[in-house]
Structure formats: C-alpha cells, structure tokens
Design an enzyme around this catalytic site. Structure first.
Site, mmCIF file in Angstrom:
data_model
loop_
_atom_site.group_PDB
_atom_site.id
_atom_site.type_symbol
_atom_site.label_atom_id
_atom_site.label_comp_id
_atom_site.label_asym_id
_atom_site.label_seq_id
_atom_site.Cartn_x
_atom_site.Cartn_y
_atom_site.Cartn_z
ATOM 1 N N CYS A 42 0.842 -1.284 -0.001
ATOM 2 C CA CYS A 42 0.028 0.189 0.031
ATOM 3 C C CYS A 42 0.864 1.359 -0.115
ATOM 4 O O CYS A 42 0.387 2.189 -0.409
ATOM 5 C CB CYS A 42 -0.812 0.026 1.203
ATOM 6 S SG CYS A 42 -1.850 -1.327 1.371
ATOM 7 N N THR A 266 -11.947 -23.577 -0.034
ATOM 8 C CA THR A 266 -12.243 -23.780 -1.471
ATOM 9 C C THR A 266 -13.128 -24.993 -1.602
ATOM 10 O O THR A 266 -13.396 -25.680 -0.628
ATOM 11 C CB THR A 266 -10.921 -23.900 -2.273
ATOM 12 O OG1 THR A 266 -10.650 -25.032 -1.891
ATOM 13 C CG2 THR A 266 -10.096 -22.729 -2.144
ATOM 14 N N PRO A 269 -11.373 -29.251 0.457
ATOM 15 C CA PRO A 269 -11.632 -29.089 1.937
ATOM 16 C C PRO A 269 -10.169 -28.886 2.583
ATOM 17 O O PRO A 269 -10.048 -28.197 3.649
ATOM 18 C CB PRO A 269 -12.168 -30.349 2.498
ATOM 19 C CG PRO A 269 -12.257 -31.155 1.341
ATOM 20 C CD PRO A 269 -12.178 -30.600 0.309
ATOM 21 N N ILE A 271 -7.850 -27.088 0.896
ATOM 22 C CA ILE A 271 -7.342 -25.785 0.301
ATOM 23 C C ILE A 271 -7.983 -24.658 0.745
ATOM 24 O O ILE A 271 -9.188 -24.570 0.623
ATOM 25 C CB ILE A 271 -6.918 -25.975 -0.936
ATOM 26 C CG1 ILE A 271 -6.211 -27.171 -1.510
ATOM 27 C CG2 ILE A 271 -6.439 -24.821 -1.996
ATOM 28 C CD1 ILE A 271 -6.076 -27.403 -3.045
ATOM 29 N N ALA A 273 -8.454 -20.564 0.445
ATOM 30 C CA ALA A 273 -7.956 -19.199 -0.522
ATOM 31 C C ALA A 273 -8.516 -17.800 0.148
ATOM 32 O O ALA A 273 -9.486 -17.780 0.816
ATOM 33 C CB ALA A 273 -8.449 -19.271 -1.876
ATOM 34 N N ILE A 274 -7.495 -17.008 0.340
ATOM 35 C CA ILE A 274 -7.859 -15.734 0.913
ATOM 36 C C ILE A 274 -7.215 -14.511 0.104
ATOM 37 O O ILE A 274 -6.526 -14.657 -0.781
ATOM 38 C CB ILE A 274 -7.116 -15.754 2.299
ATOM 39 C CG1 ILE A 274 -5.694 -15.907 2.170
ATOM 40 C CG2 ILE A 274 -7.690 -16.784 3.283
ATOM 41 C CD1 ILE A 274 -4.716 -15.864 3.415
ATOM 42 N N TYR A 419 -16.176 14.746 21.946
ATOM 43 C CA TYR A 419 -16.249 16.224 21.487
ATOM 44 C C TYR A 419 -15.386 17.052 22.427
ATOM 45 O O TYR A 419 -15.719 17.064 23.725
ATOM 46 C CB TYR A 419 -17.534 16.480 21.262
ATOM 47 C CG TYR A 419 -17.830 18.256 21.682
ATOM 48 C CD1 TYR A 419 -17.163 18.856 20.311
ATOM 49 C CD2 TYR A 419 -18.460 18.778 22.460
ATOM 50 C CE1 TYR A 419 -17.287 20.152 20.265
ATOM 51 C CE2 TYR A 419 -18.304 20.205 22.438
ATOM 52 C CZ TYR A 419 -17.934 20.786 21.416
ATOM 53 O OH TYR A 419 -17.657 22.203 21.261
HETATM 54 C C1 LIG Z 1 0.211 -0.028 -5.276
HETATM 55 C C2 LIG Z 1 -0.849 -0.497 -4.246
HETATM 56 C C3 LIG Z 1 -1.465 0.165 -3.412
HETATM 57 C C4 LIG Z 1 -2.392 -0.214 -2.515
HETATM 58 N N1 LIG Z 1 -2.882 0.587 -1.419
HETATM 59 C C5 LIG Z 1 -3.816 -0.190 -0.617
HETATM 60 C C6 LIG Z 1 -4.443 0.726 0.603
HETATM 61 O O1 LIG Z 1 -3.997 2.077 0.496
HETATM 62 N N2 LIG Z 1 -5.419 0.262 1.291
HETATM 63 C C7 LIG Z 1 -5.835 -1.257 0.933
HETATM 64 O O2 LIG Z 1 -6.734 -1.697 1.697
HETATM 65 N N3 LIG Z 1 -5.339 -1.775 0.077
HETATM 66 C C8 LIG Z 1 -4.412 -1.246 -0.836
HETATM 67 N N4 LIG Z 1 -3.915 -2.071 -1.782
HETATM 68 C C9 LIG Z 1 -4.222 -3.424 -1.845
HETATM 69 C C10 LIG Z 1 -3.684 -4.717 -0.907
HETATM 70 O O3 LIG Z 1 -2.305 -4.401 -1.148
HETATM 71 C C11 LIG Z 1 -4.072 -5.871 -1.268
HETATM 72 O O4 LIG Z 1 -5.460 -5.838 -1.135
HETATM 73 C C12 LIG Z 1 -3.165 -7.090 -0.374
HETATM 74 O O5 LIG Z 1 -2.249 -7.039 -0.307
HETATM 75 C C13 LIG Z 1 -3.786 -8.385 -0.816
HETATM 76 O O6 LIG Z 1 -3.185 -9.114 -0.114
HETATM 77 P P1 LIG Z 1 -2.937 -10.733 -0.908
HETATM 78 O O7 LIG Z 1 -2.157 -11.519 0.236
HETATM 79 O O8 LIG Z 1 -4.233 -11.223 -1.549
HETATM 80 O O9 LIG Z 1 -2.081 -10.417 -2.134
HETATM 81 P P2 LIG Z 1 -0.930 -9.665 -2.145
HETATM 82 O O10 LIG Z 1 -0.552 -8.998 -0.807
HETATM 83 O O11 LIG Z 1 -0.805 -9.115 -3.373
HETATM 84 O O12 LIG Z 1 0.322 -10.948 -2.069
HETATM 85 C C14 LIG Z 1 0.178 -11.708 -3.104
HETATM 86 C C15 LIG Z 1 1.750 -12.566 -3.344
HETATM 87 O O13 LIG Z 1 1.649 -13.914 -3.840
HETATM 88 C C16 LIG Z 1 2.894 -13.960 -4.583
HETATM 89 N N5 LIG Z 1 2.674 -15.082 -5.461
HETATM 90 C C17 LIG Z 1 1.429 -14.936 -6.561
HETATM 91 N N6 LIG Z 1 1.320 -15.801 -7.270
HETATM 92 C C18 LIG Z 1 2.443 -16.854 -6.765
HETATM 93 C C19 LIG Z 1 2.844 -18.115 -7.182
HETATM 94 N N7 LIG Z 1 2.174 -18.703 -7.961
HETATM 95 N N8 LIG Z 1 3.884 -18.756 -6.256
HETATM 96 C C20 LIG Z 1 4.350 -17.698 -5.308
HETATM 97 N N9 LIG Z 1 3.956 -16.591 -5.157
HETATM 98 C C21 LIG Z 1 3.035 -16.129 -5.570
HETATM 99 C C22 LIG Z 1 2.990 -12.532 -5.175
HETATM 100 O O14 LIG Z 1 4.301 -12.305 -5.878
HETATM 101 C C23 LIG Z 1 2.630 -11.733 -4.192
HETATM 102 O O15 LIG Z 1 3.703 -11.266 -3.429
HETATM 103 C C24 LIG Z 1 -2.813 -1.634 -2.630
HETATM 104 C C25 LIG Z 1 -2.266 -2.581 -3.416
HETATM 105 C C26 LIG Z 1 -1.429 -1.971 -4.294
HETATM 106 C C27 LIG Z 1 -0.652 -3.022 -5.426
#
Ligand SMILES: Cc1cc2nc3c(=O)[nH]c(=O)nc-3n(C[C@H](O)[C@H](O)[C@H](O)COP(=O)(O)OP(=O)(O)OC[C@H]3O[C@@H](n4cnc5c(N)ncnc54)[C@H](O)[C@@H]3O)c2cc1C
Length: 554
Positions: A42, A266, A269, A271, A273-274, A419
C-alpha cells in the site's frame, strides 16, 4: 502438520504468523515468487514520489527475521507452478536457479493476490503496472531520469495515488479515465470534488475516454488527440489471480475469483483461499463480491489459521471500506454507492451534509462533504461517502462500524462521540447525518437531490434561495429567486408558486425554511446538501471548496 502458503504478503503472512502462534509444532512453509515478503504494498506509490524515501521502510520483515521469531520457512524467489490437489502436492520452481521440486501439504493456503489488468492496446509494453516492489523499482529508474510528462491510464485509487506522487516529482501528469468520473466507488457529485482537487494541483483529468495507443512519448486517444507521456502507468484495476486454483481444479466463483465458503475453504477441503484472489460475501445482499483491500486479506489470513488450528471462527461478510489521500483531500467510502444500489433496483433514501471537521469557532475547521444512503423503510445504512480534509476518515470509520453493528441511520443521532472544540462538534457530523435521516424517514421533510432540480423546475416548482443576498450573488442555481430566511415572513406575498424547493448553502437554513413555509401552507421540498452539493455536481460550475468561512454556517 505441514501448512504450505502461496504468497508471502498481506493474507499469506498474516495466516502464517497466526498459525504459528496457535500451533508451535506445525511446519509452516511460505512460498513467494518475488524477492520480498511481508512488504507494505500500500505504500508503494509513495516510494515513487519520494515521500517514502527508503524502500527498506516498506519491507516489514525478511525471511531471516520471520524464521528467527516465528520459525517460518520462508522461501522467496519460489514460484508455485501447479497444485496437484489429488496428491496434496504443489510444484515449486526456484526462479534464480531454475530448479524445481515438489512439496506435499496437509493444508494449503492460496494467497496469490491479484494481477493488474493490462489492456490490449498498441504500445502497451511501454506502460508500467504498479503492483510489486519490482514494479516500483522499474518506475523509479525512469522517474529519476527527469521525464517531463506522465500519463496514468485509470483514475482509480492507485491511479490517483501515483498521479499525486508524480506531481510531487514535478512531472506534468494526465489521468485518462474511460468512465465519466474518477474513483468508481464514489457517486458523481462526490467524485467531482476529487477531479477538482486533481485539477487544482496541476493534474489534467480526461474523462470518458479510453487510450487507443501508446507511442514513444505520447498516448493517443481515439479522437486522435495526443497526450504527452514520457512515462505511462497503467492502473485500470486488478483481477484475481486464479491460475493455480484452476490448475488444482478448484471452483471459480461468479465474479471470477476463487470460490470459498464462509471459512475461506475452497471446493477442496484441504485448500483455503484468501485475500484478493478469493471471492468474498457481500454484507448487504450476501452475493459473491471482489474487494481487493489489505484489511480483508489480513483478516481472512487470521480466520483461516484459526480454522486450521481448530478454533472457532466467524464468517466475515465484507462492506468494502476504503480511503485514499488526494493531495489535500481525504476521500473515504463504505458500503454500496447510489449507482450500485440503483443498478440493483434497491430502494434507497439519502442525505448530503457539509459539516465542519470541528467547531467553526476553533481555528482550522475544514468543511467536508458527507453522503449517507439508507433504506427508506427500515433505516438500514446501505453506504456512506466522505470527501474533505481533516476528520473524514473518522466519520467514515464510525459509519462503517455502524453498518457492521446494525445501527440504523436515525440511530446515528444517538451515538455519543468524543467532543471538544478542536476535534468535533457537540453535534458531530455523524450525529447530524442521523438527525437528517430521522427527518426524512419520519416524513418531516422531503428532500430533492441535486440531479432532480431541473425536472422539478419544469414541473412548476420555484427554487427559493434562502441565503443572504451576498451569498446569492456569488452564485446560485439558474432560475432561483433570492428570499433570505430572515425575510420570509415579511415577503411571503412575493412567492409566485405554492410548489417550492428551498435551498441554502448546505441545507440547514433550507430545512428551517422548508418547515416554516410548510407551516404557511406551501408545498416545499428542501434541496439536499444545498447549493454546495449542487454546484459541485457534474455539469455545474465549480467554485472554491475551501476552509469553512464563519458566515457560511448553514
Ligand atoms: C500500489 C498498491 C497500493 C495499495 N494500497 C492499498 C491501500 O491503501 N489500502 C488497502 O486496503 N489496500 C491497498 N492495496 C491492496 C492490498 O495491497 C491488497 O488488497 C493486499 O495486499 C492483498 O493481499 P493478498 O495476500 O491477497 O495479495 P498480495 O499482498 O498481493 O500478495 C500476493 C503475493 O503472492 C505472490 N504470488 C502470486 N502467485 C504466486 C505463485 N504462483 N507462487 C508464489 N508466490 C506467488 C505474489 O508475488 C505476491 O507477493 C494496494 C495495492 C497496491 C498494489
């Protein structure tokens, strides 16, 4: 027990550390494709602008620190290429060496996030997505070569954040957005305030236009216009990364994310996903939804760890609360907006307010625009939006909490909020929304919305502007007649119609006039949010939206 986690950032790392706290003996392996884990994605846009100076500040943990504290086995540069669910095995490739191995699991947590949507337009390979630390490193190299101009494709949260940061670097920046407004979670009269703020800080905003092609130093629009863009960033949204889920034969939901139950299981059972990859349950209608936000990813990571450890967990429907800084503005939303409710055919009522962030007599109060949408029968809060300066965040957070807690719109009037003059008002903006909702729901007054004024005028309604003559002269709704509130009783004979819309600056004096004129036998509706909402609506001429002036009390 071996838990394998794919993705080592928000959701993945949250589940890993929680699981360790609950199960000292579990083997926990985190596989992360990029070179970093547990980083604050973020904060990435602020690295581009140099507001956050050091990349290290965003790297919250390292594989070493996570091993030291949590005994996690964190493997960066390790991509999971397939999930063989029938054998409970994942295939892993170490990206640097190219070597591959397989890893069995008892529980698998998929948190691979989302992938940026990249439009298929000529020259798109020159555009940068902004998703990872590596993306920022690439953008920063270009930004540090002192480009003169930048184009951001997409006026969503990330597009706007990066636009602000490029302006901070002194780069002439244009946002090109295909929709008719920026920030889709806002309704148009609120989004207009954001466009005005961007323009006011030197960002050119081109709405309702897609990009046809990207050339060497320009972006070409479908009408042939060329917008200078030494740097091009593409930020038109993300889609859930489901390719591993597909390889495992897992069910994909109606919104294109991984289908999960209330515990994030998913269709297999073992696996889970989040995060961004998984569909969520919408709190308002129980439908599947996609909300790619960090809070939800972290929360789901914890819930899944609890579920694996055999602890009781709660199903967490989402309301989608978000916030973004746009130069000096704070923009926040929660729940559904009017557009979406209308599209779903859901009945709604709404109020707009423009309260001060704190007592007007204490220095520095800033006006904010708030919109509350609620069910016209039950008063259930359906959504809220806030645009302004100081204090917008706290009001939207209170409203988000109210939605979660089942507090109705009129009950907002009952909340006892902290307040003192530097922080709020004895009638806090949230209380004010409650009072206004109560007035509407009880039938005490009937509001007219900014986009309904002209239709009412065509049906014979006369707009009576009850502000002072000076305020009226500074700008008013076309066709409005000036009749200051304090002169209404004496000048009643001048009112030419018995069907009226009362309007003032923000709706408070208009409300008083509505009730007074109603007592005097007129049919009167109050312009919700007053001139301030109307003038910032799409199409109306923009005026200054600055610090609360002592004379503009209502
Ligand atoms: C620039 C930016 C700004 C943001 N600002 C905000 C904000 O201000 N407020 C807010 O609430 N949210 C914000 N978000 C969104 C927030 O970052 C995401 O909602 C959050 O990180 C999601 O978490 P996640 O674990 O699902 O995925 P991520 O945090 O994206 O992590 C997923 C990880 O999985 C890895 N991956 C993917 N596929 C594979 C694979 N096959 N093998 C191994 N690794 C893998 C990727 O490399 C990545 O590092 C922002 C996102 C970005 C990009």
């Amino acid at each position: 027990m071996r838990a394998v986690i794919v993705g080592g950032v928000a959701g993945g790392m949250s589940s890993a550390t929680r699981l360790r706290r609950l199960d000292a003996g579990a083997e926990i392996i985190v596989l992360e494709r990029s070179g970093h884990v547990s980083y604050a994605n973020c904060g990435l846009p602020y690295l581009v602008g140099g507001i956050i100076e050091d990349e290290e500040d965003l790297l919250l943990q390292t594989p070493e620190s996570l091993h030291e504290r949590f005994r996690l086995d964190v493997r960066v540069g390790s991509e999971v290429t397939a999930v063989r669910s029938s054998e409970c095995v994942v295939d892993v490739t170490e990206l640097e060496s190219g070597s591959a191995y397989e890893l069995s699991y008892d529980a698998l947590i998929l948190s691979p996030g989302a992938s940026p949507v990249i439009p298929a337009i000529p020259g798109i390979e020159r555009a940068f997505p902004l998703r990872t630390v590596e993306d920022v490193e690439r953008i920063t190299v270009v930004v540090e070569s002192h480009p003169r101009s930048a184009v951001i494709i997409g006026g969503g949260f990330i597009g706007i954040e990066i636009a602000e940061n490029l302006r901070h670097r002194g780069i002439a920046t244009t946002i090109v957005e295909a929709a008719s407004q920026v920030l889709a979670p806002l309704d148009p009269e609120m989004a207009q305030l954001v466009s005005e703020e961007l323009i006011c800080h030197g960002v050119e905003v081109i709405l309702g236009t897609s990009v046809a092609a990207i050339t060497d130093h320009d972006v070409e629009l479908p009408d042939g216009r060329r917008v200078p863009g030494d740097v091009v960033v593409v930020a038109i949204g993300v889609r859930p990364d489901v390719h591993l889920a597909r390889s495992a034969g897992l069910a994909i939901g109606p919104r294109g994310g991984i289908a999960v139950d209330g515990y994030n299981r998913t269709s297999d059972p073992s696996i889970y996903a989040i995060g961004d990859a998984a569909e969520k349950i919408d709190a308002l209608d129980g439908s599947a939804t996609l909300v790619p936000l960090a809070n939800i990813a972290n929360r789901q990571g914890r819930v899944v760890a609890d579920h694996i450890a055999g602890r009781e967990t709660r199903v967490i429907p989402t309301i989608g609360t978000s916030i973004v800084k746009v130069f000096d503005l704070v923009v926040a939303t929660t729940g559904w907006n009017e557009k979406r409710l209308r599209g779903a055919g859901r009945p709604m009522a709404m109020v707009h307010a423009h309260p001060g962030s704190h007592a007007g007599y204490y220095p520095g109060a800033e006006r904010m625009a708030l919109k509350l949408i609620f069910d016209p029968g039950t008063g259930e809060i359906l959504g809220a939006q806030g645009v302004g300066g100081e204090g917008v965040d706290k009001r939207i957070d209170v409203l988000a909490t109210a939605i979660r807690g089942g507090i109705t719109a009129p009950e907002l009037a009952d909340l006892e909020l902290a307040y003192a003059p530097p922080f709020g008002s004895a009638k806090d903006p949230v209380n004010m929304l409650g009072y206004m909702a109560e007035n509407v729901l009880s039938g005490l007054c009937e509001p007219v919305q900014w986009n309904e004024v002209t239709a009412h005028q065509l049906r014979g309604y006369e707009v009576i502007d009850v502000r002072t003559r000076d305020e009226f002269d500074r700008g008013h709704i076309p066709g409005a007649r000036s009749l200051p509130l304090d002169e209404i009783r004496e000048r009643i004979a001048e009112i030419p119609s018995d069907h009226l819309i009362a309007t003032c600056q923000v709706g408070i004096r208009g409300h008083t006039a509505t009730l007074l004129l109603g007592e005097l036998g007129f049919k009167v509706k109050n312009l919700d949010g007053g001139y301030q909402t109307w003038v910032h609506s799409p199409g109306a001429q923009a005026i200054d939206y600055g610090v609360l002036a002592p004379s503009e009390e209502g």
